[in-house]
Design a protein around this motif. Structure first.
Motif, PDB file in Angstrom:
ATOM      1  N   ALA A  63      12.477   1.376  12.978  1.00 37.55           N
ATOM      2  CA  ALA A  63      11.630   0.913  12.080  1.00 37.55           C
ATOM      3  C   ALA A  63      11.272   2.180  11.103  1.00 37.55           C
ATOM      4  O   ALA A  63      11.259   3.242  11.353  1.00 37.55           O
ATOM      5  N   PHE A  64      11.421   1.860   9.537  1.00 40.41           N
ATOM      6  CA  PHE A  64      11.570   2.765   8.432  1.00 40.41           C
ATOM      7  C   PHE A  64      10.344   2.674   7.850  1.00 40.41           C
ATOM      8  O   PHE A  64      10.020   1.514   7.512  1.00 40.41           O
ATOM      9  N   PHE A  65       9.775   3.850   7.348  1.00 38.60           N
ATOM     10  CA  PHE A  65       8.345   3.996   6.693  1.00 38.60           C
ATOM     11  C   PHE A  65       8.345   4.502   5.394  1.00 38.60           C
ATOM     12  O   PHE A  65       9.105   5.844   5.315  1.00 38.60           O
ATOM     13  N   SER A  66       7.348   4.283   4.709  1.00 34.79           N
ATOM     14  CA  SER A  66       7.065   5.079   3.346  1.00 34.79           C
ATOM     15  C   SER A  66       6.300   6.403   3.733  1.00 34.79           C
ATOM     16  O   SER A  66       5.979   6.566   4.762  1.00 34.79           O
ATOM     17  N   ARG A  67       6.540   7.436   2.858  1.00 32.43           N
ATOM     18  CA  ARG A  67       5.888   8.650   3.008  1.00 32.43           C
ATOM     19  C   ARG A  67       4.384   8.553   3.252  1.00 32.43           C
ATOM     20  O   ARG A  67       4.001   9.184   4.106  1.00 32.43           O
ATOM     21  N   GLY A  68       3.881   7.603   2.698  1.00 28.10           N
ATOM     22  CA  GLY A  68       2.335   7.274   2.932  1.00 28.10           C
ATOM     23  C   GLY A  68       2.053   7.090   4.138  1.00 28.10           C
ATOM     24  O   GLY A  68       0.817   7.085   4.389  1.00 28.10           O
ATOM     25  N   ALA A  69       2.880   6.538   4.901  1.00 28.62           N
ATOM     26  CA  ALA A  69       2.727   6.201   5.965  1.00 28.62           C
ATOM     27  C   ALA A  69       2.758   7.033   7.217  1.00 28.62           C
ATOM     28  O   ALA A  69       1.923   7.262   8.229  1.00 28.62           O
ATOM     29  N   TYR A  70       3.738   8.095   6.979  1.00 27.40           N
ATOM     30  CA  TYR A  70       3.606   9.160   8.021  1.00 27.40           C
ATOM     31  C   TYR A  70       3.189  10.601   7.738  1.00 27.40           C
ATOM     32  O   TYR A  70       3.137  11.753   8.430  1.00 27.40           O
ATOM     33  N   GLU A  71       2.830  10.865   6.357  1.00 31.21           N
ATOM     34  CA  GLU A  71       2.167  11.874   5.684  1.00 31.21           C
ATOM     35  C   GLU A  71       1.007  11.627   5.110  1.00 31.21           C
ATOM     36  O   GLU A  71       0.924  11.263   4.087  1.00 31.21           O
ATOM     37  N   ALA A  72      -0.119  11.894   5.783  1.00 34.06           N
ATOM     38  CA  ALA A  72      -1.482  11.345   5.482  1.00 34.06           C
ATOM     39  C   ALA A  72      -2.162  12.415   4.871  1.00 34.06           C
ATOM     40  O   ALA A  72      -1.910  13.624   5.090  1.00 34.06           O
ATOM     41  N   ASP A 112       4.377  -3.544  21.586  1.00 31.48           N
ATOM     42  CA  ASP A 112       4.314  -1.994  21.613  1.00 31.48           C
ATOM     43  C   ASP A 112       3.501  -1.260  20.338  1.00 31.48           C
ATOM     44  O   ASP A 112       3.533  -1.780  19.325  1.00 31.48           O
ATOM     45  N   ARG A 113       2.712  -0.380  20.664  1.00 30.31           N
ATOM     46  CA  ARG A 113       1.901   0.361  19.732  1.00 30.31           C
ATOM     47  C   ARG A 113       2.456   1.853  19.779  1.00 30.31           C
ATOM     48  O   ARG A 113       2.598   2.360  20.859  1.00 30.31           O
ATOM     49  N   PHE A 114       2.531   2.378  18.597  1.00 28.42           N
ATOM     50  CA  PHE A 114       3.052   3.660  18.567  1.00 28.42           C
ATOM     51  C   PHE A 114       2.365   4.340  17.041  1.00 28.42           C
ATOM     52  O   PHE A 114       2.426   3.602  16.202  1.00 28.42           O
ATOM     53  N   PRO A 115       2.287   5.712  17.173  1.00 29.46           N
ATOM     54  CA  PRO A 115       1.853   6.243  15.825  1.00 29.46           C
ATOM     55  C   PRO A 115       2.961   6.499  14.859  1.00 29.46           C
ATOM     56  O   PRO A 115       4.402   6.901  15.447  1.00 29.46           O
ATOM     57  N   VAL A 116       2.758   6.534  13.758  1.00 35.07           N
ATOM     58  CA  VAL A 116       3.894   6.471  12.671  1.00 35.07           C
ATOM     59  C   VAL A 116       3.961   7.973  12.306  1.00 35.07           C
ATOM     60  O   VAL A 116       2.953   8.690  11.446  1.00 35.07           O
ATOM     61  N   LEU A 117       4.808   8.820  12.781  1.00 29.97           N
ATOM     62  CA  LEU A 117       4.902  10.046  12.655  1.00 29.97           C
ATOM     63  C   LEU A 117       6.186  10.710  11.913  1.00 29.97           C
ATOM     64  O   LEU A 117       6.132  11.799  11.500  1.00 29.97           O
ATOM     65  N   HIS A 118       7.034   9.627  11.539  1.00 27.21           N
ATOM     66  CA  HIS A 118       8.264  10.187  10.962  1.00 27.21           C
ATOM     67  C   HIS A 118       8.825   8.908  10.015  1.00 27.21           C
ATOM     68  O   HIS A 118       8.121   7.947  10.169  1.00 27.21           O
ATOM     69  N   ALA A 119       9.628   9.404   9.175  1.00 29.66           N
ATOM     70  CA  ALA A 119      10.242   8.517   8.303  1.00 29.66           C
ATOM     71  C   ALA A 119      10.867   7.303   9.288  1.00 29.66           C
ATOM     72  O   ALA A 119      10.860   5.987   8.525  1.00 29.66           O
ATOM     73  N   GLU A 120      11.392   7.389  10.223  1.00 27.24           N
ATOM     74  CA  GLU A 120      12.087   6.594  10.959  1.00 27.24           C
ATOM     75  C   GLU A 120      11.335   6.634  12.562  1.00 27.24           C
ATOM     76  O   GLU A 120      11.440   7.943  13.009  1.00 27.24           O
ATOM     77  N   GLU A 178       1.036  -1.202  -0.094  1.00 27.04           N
ATOM     78  CA  GLU A 178      -0.168  -0.132  -0.081  1.00 27.04           C
ATOM     79  C   GLU A 178       0.839   1.290   0.093  1.00 27.04           C
ATOM     80  O   GLU A 178       2.116   1.145   0.150  1.00 27.04           O
ATOM     81  N   ASP A 179       0.447   2.321  -0.150  1.00 28.83           N
ATOM     82  CA  ASP A 179       1.142   3.685  -0.025  1.00 28.83           C
ATOM     83  C   ASP A 179       1.959   3.790   1.207  1.00 28.83           C
ATOM     84  O   ASP A 179       2.763   4.240   1.413  1.00 28.83           O
ATOM     85  N   ALA A 180       1.069   3.194   2.367  1.00 32.02           N
ATOM     86  CA  ALA A 180       1.443   3.382   3.612  1.00 32.02           C
ATOM     87  C   ALA A 180       2.157   1.821   3.877  1.00 32.02           C
ATOM     88  O   ALA A 180       1.489   0.795   4.110  1.00 32.02           O
ATOM     89  N   HIS A 181       3.438   1.767   3.989  1.00 33.40           N
ATOM     90  CA  HIS A 181       4.156   0.546   4.273  1.00 33.40           C
ATOM     91  C   HIS A 181       5.390   0.693   5.063  1.00 33.40           C
ATOM     92  O   HIS A 181       5.998   1.668   5.003  1.00 33.40           O
ATOM     93  N   ALA A 182       5.896  -0.476   5.657  1.00 31.60           N
ATOM     94  CA  ALA A 182       7.183  -0.358   6.153  1.00 31.60           C
ATOM     95  C   ALA A 182       8.374  -0.643   5.196  1.00 31.60           C
ATOM     96  O   ALA A 182       7.966  -1.536   4.172  1.00 31.60           O
ATOM     97  N   GLU A 183       9.278  -0.146   5.368  1.00 36.27           N
ATOM     98  CA  GLU A 183      10.518  -0.263   4.178  1.00 36.27           C
ATOM     99  C   GLU A 183      11.482  -0.993   4.675  1.00 36.27           C
ATOM    100  O   GLU A 183      12.218  -1.825   3.997  1.00 36.27           O
TER     101      GLU A 183
END
Length: 598
Positions: A210-219, A242-250, A188-193
């Motif tokens: 953990a590193f994420f796509s732009r679609g994960a941290y920029e809604a 552990d649960r946490f919001p994805v707010l950044h690329a890392e 998906e646009d939002a995914h782990a890299e």
């Protein structure tokens, strides 16, 4: 759902076991293929079709030099082209599609439906490209790959691949083009890299990046934010979540493993008990899972404590064997996943705790099985042979990719960016080459602070965490005297090379003999050579004991790496033949390796 593992496909197993998704499509198998010795392909735009240019068929992921490719041509063909059609599964529609190539030697260019998709330089490391916008909406897609090797260039990071047409001495058949799995996966646009694990046994925790796509941290407007859920389990039981919001690329977390007690549960990773923790990383948006990745890690620590090489804070004598990672029918590519398992099993049955994977950044599937079965690995680069500024650029980039790819594997116990002054042949007197080695040492330390780094395995070191010496002396009395003290060991000159050069000096580091032996013993039709020769089984075992005993009784040497696991092409100095038949009973070798025959 896995849409790829048809039994007839070569190498059907999932190629990236440290970061695994359920859905993927294996593109191995029969492809169109062409040699382009006249370098016509670019000019004639073969990536747009090629007409009759693709006049051969090849079995990917085997290089054309290999028998398993269906071609088996060892000649110089430095530009080759691949082509195949593919359809994207219907259920993937609406998602991003990513193309992955595990390794393609050396420079690669990729087109989808005649349009450029990716380029990559480096023969041992993976690359990928999002090809979604290049796909035909009605299906029926064409993937084209151009690979260019530089067979005669001795400044190219090549490992044991020879720059002459036929193998000789310590060099073997070249590998050109694709030699690891080619595959697709939907995201998906939002995914782990990617995700990186750093175990800390002293704090009973694992640090997670953990590193994420732009679609994960920029809604986008109206989209709910993404929540990451990280679950860690052992033997099927959840240990931490552990649960946490994805707010950044890392995003980084330190997670305590409150179940952990070495004296009770004993869940540290060792070759004897390769315990692994399983990880599930899930991304959730609006109550729906948008990505799910599985991985694993091992709780273990490699360190140097008061000059002693230690595993999990305890001194550990490393018994390694040199493993070239070559196969008679596949060259650099193992014919099957089971071939990796067989080699690891043979290694362990002979009493070794690990391997120095020599001049090859090995397939991640091999490292996966070392993690699972319990085998230490010294991760070594594929070096060039001569020095140049262009070599420095190429090698440094590929080495960084290799360290990043393999960081999570608990089996990796040390990094070896350079071997025997390959790429820096004048390091004894050339300050530039000394600085290059220092740069690689510090660069590797900057990428991974958890593993020791060897400046230049063999000799001519400046700054190093381990003094790794290569010594093919075969006389027991000479070896016994040479390794009776640290002073004698570090002032010896095996192969007429100094152990330290430039500003380097022995500072109390652990001393290991990381190449020695090389006893030639012919037990097949294969002709060849070695560093010393045996006449029969009894003679072979006596010679084996004569080179191993001095190292295990010295009190100075903290481990060794025997040359070598298998015969390879013209070399017959393996403990087993090229087709993996033991030359003497495995239990007899084990007694020598473990010091049970004194």
């Amino acid at each position: 759902m896995t849409t790829s593992n048809e039994n007839h496909l070569p190498r059907p197993e999932y190629p990236r076991p440290q970061f695994q998704r359920a859905e993927w499509l294996n593109l191995n198998g029969e492809w169109d293929f062409a040699f382009d010795d006249a370098r016509r392909g670019d000019r004639e735009r073969w990536f747009e079709g090629g007409g009759e240019a693709f006049d051969r068929r090849i079995h990917v992921p085997f290089a054309f030099q290999s028998k398993l490719s269906g071609i088996g041509d060892p000649g110089f063909h430095d530009v080759v082209w691949y082509r195949r059609g593919f359809d994207v599964p219907e259920e993937w529609k609406g998602r991003r599609v990513v193309l992955h190539i595990g390794a393609c030697d050396y420079a690669s260019t990729v087109w989808i439906n005649g349009r450029w998709a990716a380029s990559h330089e480096g023969g041992h490391t993976p690359f990928h490209a999002d090809i979604t916008d290049l796909l035909n909406t009605e299906g029926g897609n064409t993937l084209t790959v151009r690979a260019e090797d530089f067979s005669r260039d001795v400044t190219l990071p090549r490992g044991k691949q020879f720059w002459k047409e036929g193998s000789e001495s310590i060099f073997y058949t070249r590998t050109t083009g694709i030699w690891q799995t080619v595959w697709l996966e939907p995201v998906e646009d939002a995914h782990a890299e990617k995700v990186k694990f750093t175990p800390d046994i002293d704090r009973n925790e694992v640090r997670v990046r953990a590193f994420f796509s732009r679609g994960a941290y920029e809604a986008d407007a109206g989209q709910e934010p993404v929540t990451a859920v990280l679950r860690i389990s052992f033997d099927g039981k959840t240990i931490a979540e552990d649960r946490f919001p994805v707010l950044h690329a890392e995003e980084a977390r330190a997670i305590g493993l409150n179940d952990f007690n070495d004296h009770g549960l004993g869940r540290w990773w060792t070759p004897e008990k390769p315990n692994l923790y399983d990880v599930e990383l899930e991304l959730i948006r609006g109550g729906q899972t948008v990505d799910a990745v599985s991985s694993y890690f091992g709780m273990r620590k490699v360190s140097i404590e008061n000059g002693r090489l230690s595993l999990n804070n305890r001194p550990y004598y490393m018994r390694l064997v040199l493993d070239q990672g070559y196969f008679p029918e596949g060259i650099l590519t193992a014919p099957s996943d089971e071939d990796f398992v067989r080699d690891i099993r043979l290694t362990k049955e002979m009493g070794f705790d690990g391997v120095r994977k020599h001049q090859k950044m090995e397939d991640p599937r091999f490292l996966h099985w070392c993690d699972r079965m319990g085998l230490l690995v010294w991760g070594e680069a594929a070096n060039a042979y001569a020095y140049s500024e262009e070599y420095v650029r190429k090698f440094t980039h590929e080495w960084q990719e290799a360290v990043d790819r393999d960081y999570n594997h608990p089996c990796i116990a040390a990094w070896v960016p350079m071997n025997e002054s390959w790429g820096i042949p004048n390091v004894q007197i050339d300050r530039r080459q000394q600085e290059h080695g220092l740069t690689l040492y510090h660069l590797t330390r900057s990428l991974d602070e958890t593993r020791p780094v060897i400046y230049n395995d063999g000799w001519e070191m400046v700054k190093t965490d381990i003094v790794a010496i290569h010594d093919y002396e075969w006389r027991e009395e000479v070896l016994t005297e040479r390794y009776s003290s640290a002073e004698k060991a570090t002032n010896a000159m095996p192969a007429n090379r100094r152990i330290f050069v430039g500003d380097g000096a022995y500072e109390g580091q652990p001393i290991l003999v990381t190449e020695f032996g090389g006893i030639a013993y012919r037990k097949s039709e294969q002709e060849g050579w070695g560093y010393s020769g045996a006449d029969n089984d009894e003679d072979f075992l006596e010679r084996l004991g004569a080179v191993i005993r001095p190292l295990t009784v010295s009190g100075v040497v903290q481990g060794f790496c025997y040359t070598q696991l298998t015969d390879v092409e013209q070399e017959i100095n393996g403990l087993v033949t090229y087709d993996r038949v033991p030359k003497v009973p495995l239990e007899d070798i084990r007694k020598v390796v473990r010091g049970e025959n004194r």
